[in-house]
Design an enzyme around this catalytic site. Structure first.
Site, PDB file in Angstrom:
ATOM      1  N   SER A 137       0.968  -1.172  -0.075  1.00 32.11           N
ATOM      2  CA  SER A 137       0.143   0.136  -0.018  1.00 32.11           C
ATOM      3  C   SER A 137       0.893   1.391   0.044  1.00 32.11           C
ATOM      4  CB  SER A 137      -0.926   0.021   1.171  1.00 32.11           C
ATOM      5  OG  SER A 137      -0.041   0.250   2.663  1.00 32.11           O
ATOM      6  N   LYS A 138       0.397   2.296  -0.305  1.00 28.41           N
ATOM      7  CA  LYS A 138       0.807   3.640  -0.357  1.00 28.41           C
ATOM      8  C   LYS A 138       1.569   3.868   1.173  1.00 28.41           C
ATOM      9  CE  LYS A 138       0.024   8.740  -0.548  1.00 28.41           C
ATOM     10  NZ  LYS A 138       0.628   8.896   0.663  1.00 28.41           N
ATOM     11  N   ARG A 139       0.974   3.495   2.196  1.00 35.83           N
ATOM     12  CA  ARG A 139       1.521   3.754   3.640  1.00 35.83           C
ATOM     13  C   ARG A 139       2.622   2.937   3.925  1.00 35.83           C
ATOM     14  NH1 ARG A 139      -4.093   3.334   4.323  1.00 35.83           N
ATOM     15  NH2 ARG A 139      -4.032   1.130   4.817  1.00 35.83           N
ATOM     16  N   ASP A 196       5.321   5.347   2.215  1.00 30.68           N
ATOM     17  CA  ASP A 196       5.640   6.159   2.963  1.00 30.68           C
ATOM     18  C   ASP A 196       6.633   5.845   4.176  1.00 30.68           C
ATOM     19  OD1 ASP A 196       4.225   7.918   1.201  1.00 30.68           O
ATOM     20  OD2 ASP A 196       2.416   7.697   2.356  1.00 30.68           O
ATOM     21  N   SER A 221       2.600  12.369  -3.448  1.00 33.47           N
ATOM     22  CA  SER A 221       2.937  11.199  -3.258  1.00 33.47           C
ATOM     23  C   SER A 221       3.904  10.669  -4.255  1.00 33.47           C
ATOM     24  CB  SER A 221       1.905  10.084  -3.751  1.00 33.47           C
ATOM     25  OG  SER A 221       0.756  10.171  -2.671  1.00 33.47           O
TER      26      SER A 221
END
Length: 508
Positions: free
Chosen positions: A264-266, A269, A289
Site C-alpha cells: 500500500s501507499k502507507r 511512505d 505522493s
C-alpha cells in the site's frame, strides 16, 4: 481459425495508478505482443462518485513512460470506440433488459436505509447480511410483486437497482490460466447489483458487456477479482455468450516487503519507496505522493522489476529487455502466491541499468541536478567525472554527492579521518607532495601516482595515512575514485590550492 488475441487493461480513474496495476498492464502487454495480439486501454468509470480529476491522464502518461504502448484506447481511438465506459452508457441497458426478460435478473426497490437497517440487525445477532437467494423472497423486489406494482413504482420515479438472480446450488467452474480449476457453489454468492439507480451499470455488468463487444479473448487481472469471476461466468452464460467467453488469468498480489498483506501507499511512505509510477499530487488535499520516475528509476528498470514480481523465467537471468520479456513470458511460470516487494533488489535493478547507460546519456539525467548546485556547469564538464563514479550510484540523484568535489573545493573536512589519520607530521608530508606535483608538469596521472608512491615509500611514511590525508585535502572526505584521476580532472593548480588550504585549516 482462432480469434486474434485481444487483451485489455481497464483501470478506474479514481486516483494514481498503483504499481500493482502497472504490473497487470505489463503482463497484458507481454502476452498480447508475444501472440501478435492487440493491447487495449479501457477506462472503467461507471462509479462517477469516485472519479478523480487528472487520474485518467496520469494513467496514460504512466504507461507511456514505461513503453507500454496501446493498439487501441481512450486516448487513441480504435474500431471499438468509445473506450470510456461513461460514454458507452446507452449500450448497457439493452443487455440488462435481456437478463430481466430471461429471468436471470430482477428489479429491487430496497433503499440504502432499508439495507443498512438489515445489516445492523444481522450484526446484532453476530451474523453477516448479504442480499441472496436465501432472503430475497422477503425483500422489496420484483420477485415478490406483480408486474403492475413494479411498473407503477418505476413510472412514479421510485429509485431501483437491477440485481443478478443467482441460481440455486450450481457449481460454477472455470479454468484459470494461473490457478487451474476453480469451482464455487452459487449458494455462497450474493445477488450483485448490475444496474444502479443513477442509470449506470456496475463494474460487473459493464465489464462483461464491454469484453464481449470488444472481442476480448483473455482477461488478465489481479487476484482481488477472483471472487467476482463466478458471477462473470454466469453472466456470460445468461447472455448466451458461453462459447465465446474469454479465458481468465488472476495474477498474484504484490505484497509488503515483510510479506504481510497487500503493498500500500502507507508502506511506501513508511519505508521510503514509491508505490506509484509517477509523482501524484492529490487534486483535493494537494498531498504529494512520490513516483518511480521522479525518484530516479529508469523506465526499463521498473519494467524489469515488475516483470519478476510474480513471474520467473526458470533460468538465472535477471536483466531483460522488453523484447526478451515478450519472447519468454509464460503464464505457466507465474506464481500463485503473492510476491514480496524488495526495495534493495529494486535499487539493484536500477543500478544495473544505470551503469549500462553511456556517460553521455547519464549526463542528460545528471546535468539538471548539478545545475541546481552549480548553474554554470556544462554537460561536457560532467561526462568524464560521471564515468569515474557511476559504479557508486543507484540513481541520478546520487551523482550530486559523488560529483560535487570535482567542481567545488571542500569547506569542511571529515572529522573521523582527521582523528584517525591526521598527524603532527602530516602538513610537512603534504607540502612535500605539493612540491612533487609542481615538479611533474605537464601532469601525467600515472607518472605522478608512481612518483608520489615512491616518495612515500622512500620516506617510510604510512602509505594509507598519507594518501587518506591527501584525499581528505582535495575531496573533504575519504571517498571518490582514483585520486590522481581527480587531480587530472580538477587540475594541478586547483589541487595544490586545496592541499594548502587544508594544511592551514585542519588543526588537530
Amino acid at each position: 481459425m482462432e480469434s486474434k488475441i485481444r487483451v485489455r487493461f481497464a483501470p478506474s480513474p479514481t486516483g494514481p495508478l498503483h504499481i500493482g496495476g502497472v504490473r497487470t498492464a505489463l503482463y497484458n502487454y507481454l502476452f498480447a505482443k508475444q501472440n501478435g495480439g492487440d493491447f487495449i486501454l479501457r477506462i472503467e468509470d461507471t462509479d462517477q462518485t469516485r472519479f478523480v480529476e487528472g487520474a485518467e491522464k496520469y494513467i496514460i502518461e504512466s504507461l507511456e513512460w514505461l513503453g507500454l504502448n496501446f493498439d487501441e484506447g481512450v486516448h487513441i481511438g480504435g474500431d471499438f470506440a468509445p473506450y470510456r465506459q461513461s460514454e458507452r452508457k446507452d449500450l448497457y441497458r439493452k443487455y440488462v433488459d435481456m437478463l430481466l426478460d430471461n429471468g436471470n435478473a430482477y428489479i429491487a426497490f430496497d433503499t440504502p436505509e432499508d439495507l443498512d437497517k438489515l445489516r445492523k440487525e444481522y450484526e446484532s445477532k453476530k451474523e453477516f447480511f448479504q442480499y441472496d437467494l436465501h432472503n430475497r423472497k422477503s425483500l422489496r423486489n420484483s420477485l415478490n410483486m406483480d408486474k403492475t406494482e413494479v411498473d407503477n413504482l418505476i413510472s412514479s420515479g421510485t429509485p431501483y437497482v437491477v440485481r443478478f438472480k443467482m441460481p440455486k446450488n450450481v457449481e460454477v467452474k472455470l479454468n484459470d490460466l494461473i490457478r487451474g480449476d476453480v469451482s464455487v457453489n452459487t449458494n455462497t454468492l450474493d445477488d450483485k447489483v448490475l444496474f444502479k439507480s443513477d442509470g449506470m451499470p456496475t463494474y460487473h455488468m459493464a465489464n462483461v458487456v464491454d469484453d464481449y463487444l470488444m472481442k476480448i479473448t483473455h482477461v488478465i487481472r489481479g487476484e482481488e477479482w477472483l471472487p467476482s469471476a463466478p458471477l462473470h461466468v454466469l453472466l456470460y452464460q445468461a447472455l448466451g455468450w458461453k462459447d465465446i467467453m474469454p479465458k481468465f488469468a488472476h495474477l498474484p498480489l504484490l505484497l509488503k516487503p515483510d510479506g504481510n498483506g497487500k503493498l500500500s501507499k502507507r508502506d511506501g511512505d513508511r519505508l521510503g519507496f514509491p508505490v506509484f509510477p509517477l509523482e501524484w499530487i492529490d487534486p483535493k488535499t494537494k498531498e504529494i505522493s512520490s513516483g518511480y520516475r521522479e525518484s530516479g528509476y529508469f523506465p526499463d528498470a521498473v519494467v524489469n522489476i515488475l516483470a519478476l514480481l510474480g513471474w520467473n523465467p526458470g533460468t538465472e537471468q535477471e536483466i531483460f529487455t522488453m523484447e526478451e520479456l515478450v519472447e519468454q513470458f509464460d503464464f505457466d511460470r507465474i506464481n500463485k502466491a503473492g510476491a514480496k516487494f524488495d526495495l534493495n533488489k529494486a535499487r539493484w535493478f536500477n543500478h544495473q541499468y544505470l551503469i549500462e547507460k553511456s556517460d553521455e546519456e547519464l549526463a542528460e539525467y545528471v546535468l539538471p541536478i548539478m545545475k541546481e548546485k552549480i548553474n554554470s556547469i556544462t554537460k561536457e564538464e560532467i561526462i568524464r567525472p560521471i564515468s569515474l563514479v557511476k559504479e557508486r550510484c543507484n540513481f541520478p540523484s546520487d551523482f550530486e554527492n559523488q560529483l560535487s568535489f570535482f567542481f567545488i573545493a571542500p569547506e569542511t573536512y571529515d572529522e573521523g579521518i582527521i582523528k584517525k589519520r591526521w598527524k603532527d607530521e602530516t602538513p610537512e608530508q603534504l607540502n612535500e607532495i605539493v612540491s612533487i606535483l609542481k615538479s611533474t608538469l605537464p601532469f601525467d596521472k600515472q607518472i605522478a601516482h608512481q612518483v608520489v608512491s615512491n616518495h612515500i615509500k622512500e620516506k617510510s611514511w604510512n602509505m594509507g595515512a598519507v594518501m587518506n590525508c591527501l584525499r581528505l585535502s582535495i575531496v573533504g572526505e575519504a571517498k571518490g575514485p582514483d585520486l590522481f584521476e581527480i587531480i587530472d580532472i580538477i587540475g594541478v593548480e586547483e589541487s595544490i590550492n586545496r592541499i594548502e588550504k587544508a594544511i592551514k585549516t585542519i588543526v588537530k
